[in-house]
Design a protein around this motif. Structure first.
Motif, short mmCIF file in Angstrom:
data_model
loop_
_atom_site.label_atom_id
_atom_site.label_comp_id
_atom_site.label_asym_id
_atom_site.label_seq_id
_atom_site.Cartn_x
_atom_site.Cartn_y
_atom_site.Cartn_z
N LEU A 285 43.24 43.02 39.70
CA LEU A 285 42.37 43.96 40.19
C LEU A 285 41.81 43.43 41.26
N ASP A 286 41.74 44.19 42.45
CA ASP A 286 40.77 43.74 43.53
C ASP A 286 39.23 43.76 43.06
N PRO A 287 38.30 42.60 43.58
CA PRO A 287 36.83 42.74 43.19
C PRO A 287 36.16 43.71 43.71
N ALA B 51 41.28 36.44 36.73
CA ALA B 51 41.99 35.20 35.89
C ALA B 51 41.36 33.78 36.10
N GLY B 52 40.09 33.91 37.07
CA GLY B 52 39.66 32.50 37.28
C GLY B 52 40.26 31.60 38.52
N LEU B 53 39.77 30.83 38.79
CA LEU B 53 40.20 30.04 40.09
C LEU B 53 41.43 29.30 39.73
N PRO B 54 42.30 29.13 40.63
CA PRO B 54 43.42 28.18 40.71
C PRO B 54 43.20 26.95 40.15
N GLN B 55 43.72 26.13 39.31
CA GLN B 55 43.52 24.70 38.99
C GLN B 55 44.04 23.92 40.18
N VAL B 56 43.38 23.14 40.85
CA VAL B 56 43.71 22.23 41.98
C VAL B 56 42.96 20.88 41.74
N GLN B 57 43.40 19.86 42.47
CA GLN B 57 42.88 18.53 42.58
C GLN B 57 42.43 18.41 43.92
N VAL C 87 35.86 34.92 43.02
CA VAL C 87 36.42 34.31 41.87
C VAL C 87 37.54 35.58 41.12
N PRO C 88 38.59 35.59 41.07
CA PRO C 88 39.31 36.76 40.43
C PRO C 88 39.18 36.74 38.88
N GLN D 147 33.76 37.32 33.42
CA GLN D 147 34.60 37.89 34.79
C GLN D 147 33.48 39.12 35.46
N ALA D 148 32.67 38.69 35.74
CA ALA D 148 31.63 39.57 36.23
C ALA D 148 31.04 39.00 37.55
N SER D 149 30.69 39.65 38.49
CA SER D 149 29.70 39.22 39.67
C SER D 149 28.55 38.57 39.30
#
Length: 579
Positions: free
Chosen positions: A193-195, A122-128, A119-120, A524-526
């Motif tokens: 930023l890369d996780p 900015a969060g996951l992209p919104q998809v259906q 999970v980046p 926004q943390a693991s």
């Protein structure tokens, strides 16, 4: 359908009107592309060829080739880009990221499971559900696969990032990629930023080395390989099981169920095995790789809200379970190549297969209702030392009473035995039974009178604690002892970093995986979910950093749990202090 590993093919040039139609189809399918980009992607007829592939089952895949590389393919009248095209247009599709270790599993034919997602910030992209998506690896925005979303983004988060996330259609290094120039993905810098970036930029909340290892392990939890067997953990888990059944590791952990989690997993394994043989495997499919049987057939028979995990059964390995089924003469397993087993025969007339009843499918619209906190009521249990006091009212050792019932019994006992002081109605004389039940030994040699409130308080203190939990739509559950509060603690990890740990969520109908997924997004943390030390069949959630504030808001304001059932909220960081 995956692009075939082998296929017959036929190549032909493309007519001008076909070029115009293809450009129109590309514009309709990918509206983010401008006119110039569409013309660049789909060149004139001199530079564009059509290759028709035929898969083993006869499915036709039309591939458009330009400059020696496949750029698009058409399957069942749907148009898809290849990885070569996505390397030129990395933002063409919604993009999801996974760990590099997962790529070889995708190339090998596995779908992408949700535990493998990163999970980046900015969060996951919104998809259906059904949307076409690109899959990238940590540290590089160049896609390495495309797939169809098996659920919407909101459903992914609600599921606790468990189960199958994407049906993969095409990957880097598959047959379609090999039909081109076989180039490797270019290096495209990530947008955020890369996780794996462990710098302290922006008060870094990225994973420390310990949690990185946990996340990599979690990523492979979706698809693991063991002794030639692909152990895909296909989770179909719904959110917190408050109104249906509470699940731990995909198993029913209802306190009234006397079976152990291992016994439940054994039953689930048998059920999926028989269901798969009865409904999904045909004679023409044999010989069938045992890994394919598990990944493509048994997991698809797993009921909604459950998760099949062979490692949590008494068999531990698929091969051991199948050996048992072979001993029962249901199937025959052989090692057709070194280290790789296949099912070569099935006795479909075996009584266990013929008598197996196919479970009713879950009806649409029966999805779980939003979480509602349970009603928790303190109770009192009569111990052996107090049976004489309560037997007149028809109760015995082990009887469970509410506080109001205890007060009524004591008041009636005092009045019936004429123990209310004649000169002061607020005092109660203690007879031998009351003395034995509520007084300490040092007090029993003195003639005592107690005020009503003191008498009742002492009596309640001498009774054994119990409690009743009632989840919405379920029968009340009564347990002895005191209910353990949700426990929030802070632990120190490598590099002096803090980790927030929360336990006992299951007692309140909360699924640890769901809570972990929500916190991963908000903080926004693991996050990781692991067995709770010293607690049988219980899980704990770990979140990097001091996240007590976020956790408190979730439990108090959204789940509406009473503050008295949560301990550790005072550990939240003070305003202005670094976590």
């Amino acid at each position: 359908m995956r692009i075939p590993s082998k296929a017959s093919k036929r190549t032909k040039s493309i007519a001008p009107r076909k070029v115009r139609k293809l450009r129109a189809d590309v514009t309709a399918a990918f509206p983010t592309l401008g006119t110039d980009q569409v013309s660049e992607l789909v060149p004139g007829k001199e530079e564009l060829n059509i290759v028709k592939l035929y898969a083993h089952r006869g499915d036709a895949v039309i591939v458009y080739v330009s400059g020696g590389n496949p750029i698009l393919f058409e399957l069942e009248k749907n148009l898809y880009p290849t990885v070569y095209t996505l390397w030129s247009y990395p933002d063409l599709l919604p993009t999801f990221t996974t760990w590099p270790l997962v790529l070889e599993k995708l190339v090998g034919g596995a779908d992408l499971m949700l535990p493998g997602l990163v999970v980046p910030p900015a969060g996951l992209p919104q998809v259906q559900k059904g949307d076409l998506c690109a899959i990238t690896l940590v540290g590089n925005r160049a896609p390495v696969a495309i797939g169809v979303a098996a659920m919407s983004t909101s459903e992914m988060l609600t599921s606790g990032l468990k189960g199958r996330g994407f049906s993969v259609l095409h990957t880097y290094q598959d047959h379609l990629w090999r039909s081109g120039d076989k180039s490797s993905p270019p290096s495209v810098a990530p947008l955020a930023l890369d996780p794996l970036d462990l710098s302290e930029e922006k008060g870094s909340s990225h994973a420390d080395p310990i949690l990185q290892g946990d996340m990599r392990h979690l990523a492979l939890e979706g698809v693991e390989e063991e002794n030639g067997e692909v152990q895909q953990m296909h989770g179909k888990k719904t959110p917190s099981e408050a109104s249906e059944d509470t699940s731990v590791g995909g198993l029913n952990s209802d306190p009234t169920d006397s079976k152990t989690l291992q016994e439940q997993m054994d039953e689930l394994l048998q059920r999926c095995f028989l269901h798969a043989l009865k409904c999904r495997v045909k004679k023409a499919d044999l010989p069938l790789l045992t890994s394919t049987f598990l990944g493509s057939h048994m997991f698809s028979c797993c009921p909604e809200g459950r998760q099949l995990d062979v490692k949590k059964s008494s068999y531990k390995k698929l091969s051991k379970f199948l050996q048992q089924m072979q001993q029962e003469q249901i199937i025959q397993v052989k090692e057709l190549s070194k280290g790789v087993e296949s099912i070569v025969a099935v006795d479909w007339k075996h009584p266990r297969i013929t008598s197996f009843v196919i479970p009713e499918p879950v009806q649409e619209g029966s999805r779980e209702q939003p979480y509602h906190p349970p009603d928790i009521k303190p109770l009192y249990c009569v111990p052996a030392s107090m049976t004489l006091l309560f037997q007149e009212s028809g109760h015995k050792k082990g009887s469970v009473l509410e506080g109001g019932e205890v007060r009524t019994i004591i008041i009636n006992y005092a009045k019936k035995n004429d123990l209310v002081d004649a000169h002061n109605k607020n005092l109660v004389k203690l007879d031998p039974i009351l003395c034995d039940c509520i007084l300490e030994k040092s007090e029993q040699h003195t003639d005592m009178k107690l005020p009503w409130d003191s008498l009742l308080t002492r009596c309640l203190e001498k009774l054994q604690p119990a409690y009743q939990v009632t989840f919405p739509g379920q029968e009340p559950i009564v347990k002895k002892g005191k209910i353990c509060p949700i426990d929030i603690t802070l632990a120190q990890r490598a590099s002096n970093k803090k980790v927030t740990v929360v336990r006992n969520l299951e007692a309140y109908g909360l699924d640890p995986w769901t809570v972990a997924a929500i916190l991963q997004q908000r903080c926004q943390a693991s996050t990781t979910v692991t067995p709770a030390p010293g607690a049988k069949d219980s899980l704990q959630v770990q979140i990097q950093g001091n996240q007590v504030h976020h956790l408190g808001r979730l439990l108090l304001e959204e789940y509406h749990l009473p503050r008295k059932h949560i301990q550790g909220l005072e550990k939240a960081p003070k305003p202005g202090k670094k976590k």
